[in-house]
Design a protein around this motif. Sequence first.
Motif, PDB file in Angstrom:
ATOM      1  N   PRO A 103       1.071  -0.964   0.148  1.00 24.68           N
ATOM      2  CA  PRO A 103       0.191   0.168   0.039  1.00 24.68           C
ATOM      3  C   PRO A 103       0.856   1.413   0.442  1.00 24.68           C
ATOM      4  O   PRO A 103       0.369   2.475   0.022  1.00 24.68           O
ATOM      5  CB  PRO A 103      -0.913   0.094   1.029  1.00 24.68           C
ATOM      6  CG  PRO A 103      -1.242  -1.806   1.929  1.00 24.68           C
ATOM      7  CD  PRO A 103       0.901  -2.288   0.811  1.00 24.68           C
ATOM      8  N   CYS A 104       1.928   1.249   0.717  1.00 23.88           N
ATOM      9  CA  CYS A 104       2.691   2.734   0.709  1.00 23.88           C
ATOM     10  C   CYS A 104       3.674   2.741  -1.109  1.00 23.88           C
ATOM     11  O   CYS A 104       4.150   3.931  -1.690  1.00 23.88           O
ATOM     12  CB  CYS A 104       4.137   2.205   0.817  1.00 23.88           C
ATOM     13  SG  CYS A 104       5.337   3.558   1.493  1.00 23.88           S
ATOM     14  N   VAL A 105       3.146   1.410  -2.033  1.00 23.80           N
ATOM     15  CA  VAL A 105       4.132   2.057  -3.693  1.00 23.80           C
ATOM     16  C   VAL A 105       3.278   3.195  -4.206  1.00 23.80           C
ATOM     17  O   VAL A 105       2.101   3.066  -3.976  1.00 23.80           O
ATOM     18  CB  VAL A 105       3.459   0.925  -3.798  1.00 23.80           C
ATOM     19  CG1 VAL A 105       5.013   0.859  -5.542  1.00 23.80           C
ATOM     20  CG2 VAL A 105       4.595  -0.173  -3.839  1.00 23.80           C
ATOM     21  N   ASP A 106       4.053   4.460  -4.173  1.00 24.65           N
ATOM     22  CA  ASP A 106       3.758   5.459  -4.968  1.00 24.65           C
ATOM     23  C   ASP A 106       3.129   6.192  -4.256  1.00 24.65           C
ATOM     24  O   ASP A 106       2.357   7.082  -4.670  1.00 24.65           O
ATOM     25  CB  ASP A 106       3.073   5.086  -6.675  1.00 24.65           C
ATOM     26  CG  ASP A 106       3.780   4.533  -7.090  1.00 24.65           C
ATOM     27  OD1 ASP A 106       4.342   4.609  -7.390  1.00 24.65           O
ATOM     28  OD2 ASP A 106       3.735   3.513  -7.443  1.00 24.65           O
ATOM     29  N   VAL A 107       3.095   6.453  -3.274  1.00 25.53           N
ATOM     30  CA  VAL A 107       1.785   7.063  -1.634  1.00 25.53           C
ATOM     31  C   VAL A 107       2.860   7.479  -1.194  1.00 25.53           C
ATOM     32  O   VAL A 107       2.871   8.773  -1.291  1.00 25.53           O
ATOM     33  CB  VAL A 107       0.853   6.041  -0.998  1.00 25.53           C
ATOM     34  CG1 VAL A 107       0.515   7.300   0.444  1.00 25.53           C
ATOM     35  CG2 VAL A 107       0.413   5.251  -1.616  1.00 25.53           C
ATOM     36  N   LYS A 108       4.234   7.136  -0.389  1.00 25.05           N
ATOM     37  CA  LYS A 108       5.059   7.323   0.148  1.00 25.05           C
ATOM     38  C   LYS A 108       4.339   8.973   1.287  1.00 25.05           C
ATOM     39  O   LYS A 108       5.127   9.914   1.206  1.00 25.05           O
ATOM     40  CB  LYS A 108       6.156   7.865  -0.513  1.00 25.05           C
ATOM     41  CG  LYS A 108       6.614   6.736  -1.590  1.00 25.05           C
ATOM     42  CD  LYS A 108       8.243   7.264  -1.484  1.00 25.05           C
ATOM     43  CE  LYS A 108       8.286   8.465  -2.082  1.00 25.05           C
ATOM     44  NZ  LYS A 108       9.451   8.820  -2.997  1.00 25.05           N
ATOM     45  N   GLY A 148      12.953   5.430  -0.510  1.00 25.84           N
ATOM     46  CA  GLY A 148      13.332   4.696  -1.399  1.00 25.84           C
ATOM     47  C   GLY A 148      12.371   5.116  -3.362  1.00 25.84           C
ATOM     48  O   GLY A 148      12.146   6.284  -2.875  1.00 25.84           O
ATOM     49  N   GLU A 149      12.565   5.436  -4.364  1.00 28.06           N
ATOM     50  CA  GLU A 149      12.371   6.074  -5.437  1.00 28.06           C
ATOM     51  C   GLU A 149      10.568   5.765  -4.916  1.00 28.06           C
ATOM     52  O   GLU A 149      10.262   7.223  -5.510  1.00 28.06           O
ATOM     53  CB  GLU A 149      12.584   5.129  -6.773  1.00 28.06           C
ATOM     54  CG  GLU A 149      12.362   6.158  -8.049  1.00 28.06           C
ATOM     55  CD  GLU A 149      13.158   6.493  -8.976  1.00 28.06           C
ATOM     56  OE1 GLU A 149      13.463   6.990  -9.748  1.00 28.06           O
ATOM     57  OE2 GLU A 149      13.531   5.371  -9.527  1.00 28.06           O
ATOM     58  N   ARG A 150       9.969   4.836  -5.007  1.00 28.28           N
ATOM     59  CA  ARG A 150       8.511   4.600  -4.732  1.00 28.28           C
ATOM     60  C   ARG A 150       8.090   4.720  -3.342  1.00 28.28           C
ATOM     61  O   ARG A 150       6.207   4.365  -3.918  1.00 28.28           O
ATOM     62  CB  ARG A 150       8.224   3.653  -6.111  1.00 28.28           C
ATOM     63  CG  ARG A 150       8.756   4.154  -7.358  1.00 28.28           C
ATOM     64  CD  ARG A 150       7.989   2.855  -7.911  1.00 28.28           C
ATOM     65  NE  ARG A 150       6.374   2.728  -8.735  1.00 28.28           N
ATOM     66  CZ  ARG A 150       6.072   1.827  -9.012  1.00 28.28           C
ATOM     67  NH1 ARG A 150       7.364   0.529  -9.712  1.00 28.28           N
ATOM     68  NH2 ARG A 150       4.995   1.343  -9.170  1.00 28.28           N
ATOM     69  N   MET A 151       8.705   4.049  -2.955  1.00 26.83           N
ATOM     70  CA  MET A 151       8.179   3.669  -1.451  1.00 26.83           C
ATOM     71  C   MET A 151       9.087   3.734  -0.167  1.00 26.83           C
ATOM     72  O   MET A 151      10.121   3.687  -0.266  1.00 26.83           O
ATOM     73  CB  MET A 151       7.091   2.528  -1.308  1.00 26.83           C
ATOM     74  CG  MET A 151       8.267   0.861  -0.912  1.00 26.83           C
ATOM     75  SD  MET A 151       7.385  -0.581  -0.932  1.00 26.83           S
ATOM     76  CE  MET A 151       8.032  -0.468   0.507  1.00 26.83           C
ATOM     77  N   LEU A 152       8.580   4.164   0.898  1.00 30.92           N
ATOM     78  CA  LEU A 152       9.796   3.687   2.236  1.00 30.92           C
ATOM     79  C   LEU A 152       9.896   2.072   2.877  1.00 30.92           C
ATOM     80  O   LEU A 152       9.245   1.516   2.527  1.00 30.92           O
ATOM     81  CB  LEU A 152       8.910   4.452   3.107  1.00 30.92           C
ATOM     82  CG  LEU A 152       7.873   5.727   2.927  1.00 30.92           C
ATOM     83  CD1 LEU A 152       7.697   6.555   3.824  1.00 30.92           C
ATOM     84  CD2 LEU A 152       9.514   6.631   2.167  1.00 30.92           C
ATOM     85  N   TYR A 153      10.802   2.114   3.082  1.00 25.69           N
ATOM     86  CA  TYR A 153      11.264   1.104   3.749  1.00 25.69           C
ATOM     87  C   TYR A 153      12.111   1.109   5.416  1.00 25.69           C
ATOM     88  O   TYR A 153      12.873   2.150   5.327  1.00 25.69           O
ATOM     89  CB  TYR A 153      12.739   0.496   2.677  1.00 25.69           C
ATOM     90  CG  TYR A 153      12.128   0.156   1.427  1.00 25.69           C
ATOM     91  CD1 TYR A 153      12.156  -0.990   0.935  1.00 25.69           C
ATOM     92  CD2 TYR A 153      12.300   1.518   0.650  1.00 25.69           C
ATOM     93  CE1 TYR A 153      11.599  -1.302  -0.144  1.00 25.69           C
ATOM     94  CE2 TYR A 153      12.386   0.948  -0.324  1.00 25.69           C
ATOM     95  CZ  TYR A 153      11.659   0.025  -1.737  1.00 25.69           C
ATOM     96  OH  TYR A 153      11.571  -0.056  -2.277  1.00 25.69           O
ATOM     97  N   PRO A 186       0.309   2.703  13.804  1.00 24.07           N
ATOM     98  CA  PRO A 186      -1.026   3.660  13.881  1.00 24.07           C
ATOM     99  C   PRO A 186      -1.253   5.460  12.434  1.00 24.07           C
ATOM    100  O   PRO A 186      -2.201   5.361  12.206  1.00 24.07           O
ATOM    101  CB  PRO A 186      -0.971   3.640  14.921  1.00 24.07           C
ATOM    102  CG  PRO A 186       0.157   4.205  16.201  1.00 24.07           C
ATOM    103  CD  PRO A 186       0.814   2.657  14.624  1.00 24.07           C
ATOM    104  N   VAL A 187       0.380   5.269  11.858  1.00 24.23           N
ATOM    105  CA  VAL A 187       0.082   6.969  11.695  1.00 24.23           C
ATOM    106  C   VAL A 187      -0.201   6.214  10.536  1.00 24.23           C
ATOM    107  O   VAL A 187      -0.671   7.522   9.167  1.00 24.23           O
ATOM    108  CB  VAL A 187       1.031   7.709  12.332  1.00 24.23           C
ATOM    109  CG1 VAL A 187       1.034   8.308  13.575  1.00 24.23           C
ATOM    110  CG2 VAL A 187       2.729   7.423  11.874  1.00 24.23           C
ATOM    111  N   CYS A 188       0.343   5.365  10.016  1.00 23.68           N
ATOM    112  CA  CYS A 188       0.352   5.326   8.227  1.00 23.68           C
ATOM    113  C   CYS A 188      -1.250   5.070   7.828  1.00 23.68           C
ATOM    114  O   CYS A 188      -1.654   4.466   8.456  1.00 23.68           O
ATOM    115  CB  CYS A 188       0.358   3.781   7.953  1.00 23.68           C
ATOM    116  SG  CYS A 188       0.464   3.367   6.258  1.00 23.68           S
ATOM    117  N   PRO A 189      -1.701   5.932   6.672  1.00 21.44           N
ATOM    118  CA  PRO A 189      -3.346   5.826   6.737  1.00 21.44           C
ATOM    119  C   PRO A 189      -3.506   5.589   5.494  1.00 21.44           C
ATOM    120  O   PRO A 189      -4.532   5.488   5.082  1.00 21.44           O
ATOM    121  CB  PRO A 189      -2.410   7.565   5.467  1.00 21.44           C
ATOM    122  CG  PRO A 189      -1.520   8.025   4.974  1.00 21.44           C
ATOM    123  CD  PRO A 189      -0.140   6.645   6.459  1.00 21.44           C
ATOM    124  N   VAL A 190      -2.353   4.648   4.746  1.00 20.41           N
ATOM    125  CA  VAL A 190      -2.964   3.490   4.132  1.00 20.41           C
ATOM    126  C   VAL A 190      -2.851   1.872   4.513  1.00 20.41           C
ATOM    127  O   VAL A 190      -2.881   0.959   3.378  1.00 20.41           O
ATOM    128  CB  VAL A 190      -2.503   4.223   2.549  1.00 20.41           C
ATOM    129  CG1 VAL A 190      -2.661   4.594   1.681  1.00 20.41           C
ATOM    130  CG2 VAL A 190      -0.461   3.611   2.858  1.00 20.41           C
TER     131      VAL A 190
END
Length: 107
Positions: free
Chosen positions: A8-13, A29-34, A48-52
């Motif tokens: 769900p993080c891909v292209d959202v970050k 990273g370029e398209r997501m967080l790690y 809990p703070v991740c909106p996706v």
Amino acid sequence: MTYVIALPCVDVKDRACVDECPVDCIYEGERMLYIHPDECVDCGACEPVCPVEAIYYEDDVPEEWADYYRANVDFFEEIGSPGGAAKVGVYDFDHPLVAALAPNQNQ
């Protein structure tokens, strides 16, 4: 054990998790967080703070996204442990699993 960021993080970050992380272990990273598995202290502040709803405790990653555990670990194979995401900025690459996805694959 560690936390994992999944599809769900891909292209959202969104980066709300980055702001919440007390040890600065969430790298971009370029398209997501790690999440760096050796720097994460398992505090759970990011989840809990991740909106996706992309962040899961390692043992709780949904089966369809199980490969993202390995993606989070392998992302750091060449860069090692920089000791904090803020000082390195955005990396211009992603794990091959993420890089191979079509744009907006997660939506």
